[in-house]
Design a protein around this motif. Structure first.
Motif, mmCIF file in Angstrom:
data_model
loop_
_atom_site.group_PDB
_atom_site.id
_atom_site.type_symbol
_atom_site.label_atom_id
_atom_site.label_comp_id
_atom_site.label_asym_id
_atom_site.label_seq_id
_atom_site.Cartn_x
_atom_site.Cartn_y
_atom_site.Cartn_z
ATOM 1 N N SER A 54 0.819 -1.265 -0.078
ATOM 2 C CA SER A 54 -0.065 -0.043 0.161
ATOM 3 C C SER A 54 0.973 1.356 -0.137
ATOM 4 O O SER A 54 2.135 1.279 0.105
ATOM 5 C CB SER A 54 -0.886 0.094 1.266
ATOM 6 O OG SER A 54 -1.837 -0.953 0.967
ATOM 7 N N VAL A 72 -3.615 -0.399 -1.355
ATOM 8 C CA VAL A 72 -4.506 0.556 -1.132
ATOM 9 C C VAL A 72 -3.368 1.899 -1.439
ATOM 10 O O VAL A 72 -2.383 2.034 -0.790
ATOM 11 C CB VAL A 72 -5.148 0.631 0.144
ATOM 12 C CG1 VAL A 72 -5.632 1.755 0.492
ATOM 13 C CG2 VAL A 72 -5.972 -0.566 0.346
ATOM 14 N N SER A 102 -8.700 -3.722 -0.811
ATOM 15 C CA SER A 102 -7.559 -3.876 -1.362
ATOM 16 C C SER A 102 -7.789 -3.145 -2.972
ATOM 17 O O SER A 102 -8.879 -3.314 -3.443
ATOM 18 C CB SER A 102 -7.221 -5.348 -1.676
ATOM 19 O OG SER A 102 -6.867 -6.062 -0.484
#
Ligand SMILES: CC(C)(COP(=O)(O)OP(=O)(O)OC[C@H]1O[C@@H](n2cnc3c(N)ncnc32)[C@H](O)[C@@H]1OP(=O)(O)O)[C@@H](O)C(=O)NCCC(=O)NCCS
Length: 172
Positions: A54, A72, A102
Motif C-alpha cells: 500500500s 491501497v 484492497s
C-alpha cells in the motif's frame, strides 16, 4: 527503511521492504505489511493494519484501528476519521475506523467520514467527502461524494472513460 525523526512505537510491526519517510508517527500495535511506502508526516493510529504494497503519500491521517487491504493508494493529505461528533474531552466516543479494501485508490485530500468502507478497486476523487460506503469498482466524487456515473457533462464523461479504463485494467 525508516528515515529520520519518526516516532515508531515499540509494539508496531513493520514488514520487510517497507519504507517510512520523515516525521511519521506509527502508534502502538500498528501492523504494516511488506513493501508499504509511507510518505512524510503521516499519522498511523493504534492497531491500524496496512496490507502489503500500500502507498500513503505525504500527510495521510489514519485513526486507530483503521484497516487497509493490499495495494491501497492514499493520495497526499487523505484524512480518515473515526469520530462522527468530535468534542474536546470526549474520550468515550464511538470510534468507527475506516475499512479501505484492497486496490482502492483515494485521491488527494479526500476525507473519509467515520465507519466508511471503500470497496475493492473503488476510486475516490480528489477532495471528495465520503459520507456513505463506496461500492467496489465505483468512482465517487464531490461533497458529499456521489458515484460519478451520476455526472452528465462531456468532460465528466471523458474523465469517466479514462478512469473506467484504469479500473478495467486493474481487474486483470
Ligand atoms: C457533519 C456531521 C456531524 C453530520 O452528522 P449527521 O448529522 O449525523 O449527518 P448524517 O450522517 O445523517 O448525514 C446527513 C446528510 O449530510 C451529508 N453529510 C454528512 N456529513 C457531511 C460532510 N462532512 N460533508 C458533506 N456532506 C455531509 C450526508 O451525506 C447526508 O446526506 P444524504 O442523506 O443525502 O447522503 C458529520 O457527518 C461529520 O462531518 N462529522 C465530523 C467528522 C470528523 O471530522 N471527525 C473528526 C476527526 S475523527
Amino acid at each position: 527503511m525508516i528515515r529520520q525523526f519518526c516516532d515508531i512505537h515499540g509494539t508496531a510491526e513493520i514488514g520487510e521492504g517497507t519504507e517510512i519517510w520523515n516525521y511519521v508517527s506509527v502508534c502502538a500495535g500498528a501492523k504494516l505489511g511488506t513493501s508499504v511506502v509511507v510518505g512524510s508526516s503521516c499519522w498511523i493510529g493504534k492497531g491500524t493494519v496496512i496490507g502489503n504494497n500500500s502507498r500513503l503519500q505525504t500527510g495521510v491521517f489514519l485513526p486507530n484501528n483503521s484497516i487497509l487491504g493490499e495495494n491501497v493508494f492514499c493520495g497526499p493529505h487523505v484524512i480518515a476519521t473515526d469520530d462522527k461528533y468530535p468534542r474536546v474531552g470526549n474520550h468515550d466516543y464511538n470510534a468507527q475506523p475506516p475499512n479501505l479494501k484492497s486496490n482502492c485508490s483515494l485521491g488527494a485530500s479526500a476525507v473519509i467520514l467515520p465507519g466508511i468502507t471503500v470497496g475493492e478497486f473503488a476510486v475516490v476523487g480528489a477532495g471528495a467527502v465520503v459520507t456513505h460506503d463506496v461500492e467496489p469498482h465505483t468512482i465517487v466524487v464531490g461533497s458529499p461524494a456521489i458515484p460519478i456515473s451520476a455526472m452528465q457533462s462531456p468532460s465528466d464523461r471523458e474523465m469517466l472513460k479514462r478512469w473506467y479504463q484504469t479500473i478495467q485494467e486493474s481487474r486483470i
